[in-house]
Write an enzyme that holds these catalytic residues in place. Structure first.
Site, mmCIF file in Angstrom:
data_model
loop_
_atom_site.group_PDB
_atom_site.id
_atom_site.type_symbol
_atom_site.label_atom_id
_atom_site.label_comp_id
_atom_site.label_asym_id
_atom_site.label_seq_id
_atom_site.Cartn_x
_atom_site.Cartn_y
_atom_site.Cartn_z
ATOM 1 N N HIS A 38 5.829 -6.878 9.390
ATOM 2 C CA HIS A 38 5.921 -6.411 11.015
ATOM 3 C C HIS A 38 5.219 -4.876 10.953
ATOM 4 O O HIS A 38 5.409 -4.625 9.964
ATOM 5 C CB HIS A 38 7.850 -6.233 11.217
ATOM 6 N N MET A 69 7.324 -4.251 0.939
ATOM 7 C CA MET A 69 6.398 -5.127 0.510
ATOM 8 C C MET A 69 4.875 -4.122 0.956
ATOM 9 O O MET A 69 4.317 -3.894 0.210
ATOM 10 C CB MET A 69 6.137 -5.599 2.010
ATOM 11 N N GLU A 70 5.903 -2.650 1.627
ATOM 12 C CA GLU A 70 4.578 -2.077 1.972
ATOM 13 C C GLU A 70 4.548 -0.743 0.498
ATOM 14 O O GLU A 70 3.363 -0.542 -0.178
ATOM 15 C CB GLU A 70 5.397 -0.585 2.505
ATOM 16 N N ASP A 101 -10.954 -1.871 -11.272
ATOM 17 C CA ASP A 101 -12.506 -1.478 -10.610
ATOM 18 C C ASP A 101 -13.013 -0.548 -10.825
ATOM 19 O O ASP A 101 -13.751 -0.728 -12.108
ATOM 20 C CB ASP A 101 -12.164 -1.904 -9.753
#
Length: 308
Positions: A63, A97-98, A112
């Protein structure tokens, strides 16, 4: 997405961690800021914060929520970089989840930036996991064991058999799911004398909770509040204030409820509105507080905040 419209908002926090293996030489490059693409830690920090803000766009069942605080920390090991993210919000769902996404994005950013300097067989992201979360049902319990509840429905039309009860049954079902034993369920007309008699009879049995459903409005026969108030030894206005605030966020009519709550001895009495939606929303708003209140009153142990 999962329906969270009946979940109360709380202060929620989540912390996640992970690490990326760089080898000793790679760690030295990051520490000494000698990486070709720039400052690894600050760039990874920005990547993690941006990821927090976009988690709902990347994960279909997350959400969108207001992110009130997000922080990333880094620590050097001999051959790796440790990453930790903490995220906080005040919402109806958590930020696990954040936090995990922040660590993942930060680690990918480091990967990277370091791939021109570190061999592929050395460069490795590992052990991304949730380390802590607070708030919501993990902190504020919504289940109770060995507690009895009685539900009394006040409605002239239901008592006369002109329509079925849905609100009271929804409350009884919700309390049952929260671990309460439903000691009684009954339907009465909006008659104060009958309600007073039944309340006193139930109080003699000392259940942990009595919930009345109906009679909290402004109609001429809505007398539940007037009947319950004299029985309370300690009023608890915060309970129904919380219920009205919760309902007000969902319908403007919640402000019209006159419901009260309090203790009659060691029994908690709450007066719920008579509509099913209003009753369900009231239970959703009050359940964490009721569970905590009943545990403290029943066991009698000191409260961490200082009251008993």
């Amino acid at each position: 997405m999962k329906d969270i419209t009946l979940k109360p908002t709380t202060l929620r926090s989540a912390t996640a961690s992970g690490r990326i293996c760089l080898g000793a030489e790679g760690v030295a490059l990051v520490r000494e800021r000698r990486v070709d693409k720039g400052d690894v830690l600050e760039t990874a920090r920005i990547a993690g914060i941006l990821a927090v803000k976009h988690t709902a766009a990347w994960l279909p069942h997350c959400h969108p929520i207001p992110v009130l605080d997000a922080e990333l920390r880094f620590a050097f090991a001999d051959d790796a970089l440790a990453i930790e993210a903490r995220v906080r919000t005040i919402a109806a769902t958590g930020v696990e989840m954040e936090a995990l996404t922040a660590v993942s994005a930060a680690a990918l950013c480091v990967y990277d930036m370091m791939k021109p300097h570190v061999a592929t067989e050395v460069l490795r992201i590992e052990d991304i996991r949730l380390t802590e979360k607070t708030g919501g049902k993990s902190q504020f319990g919504r289940r109770l064991a060995n507690a009895r509840a009685a539900v009394i429905v006040l409605s002239d039309t239901v008592a006369a058999g002109k329509k079925p009860d849905t609100a009271g049954k929804a409350v009884a079902e919700g309390l049952g799911q929260a671990g309460f034993t439903i000691a009684g369920y009954e339907v009465l007309p909006d008659e104060p004398a009958q309600l007073d008699t039944r309340l006193r009879a139930w109080l003699a049995q000392a259940p942990e909770l009595i919930v009345t459903v109906g009679g909290t409005g402004v109609g001429p026969r809505d007398k539940t509040v007037e009947t319950v108030r004299p029985l309370l030894s300690t009023e608890l206005p915060g309970l129904m204030e919380a219920a009205r605030a919760f309902g007000q966020a969902r319908t403007p009519y919640a402000m019209l409820s006159r419901g009260i709550a309090g203790l009659a001895g060691n029994t908690v009495i709450c007066t719920f509105p008579g509509s099913r939606k209003g009753a369900e929303e009231t239970l959703a708003a009050l359940l964490p507080g009721l569970v905590h209140l009943i545990e403290v009153c029943r066991i009698g142990r000191p409260h961490p905040g200082g009251y008993t």
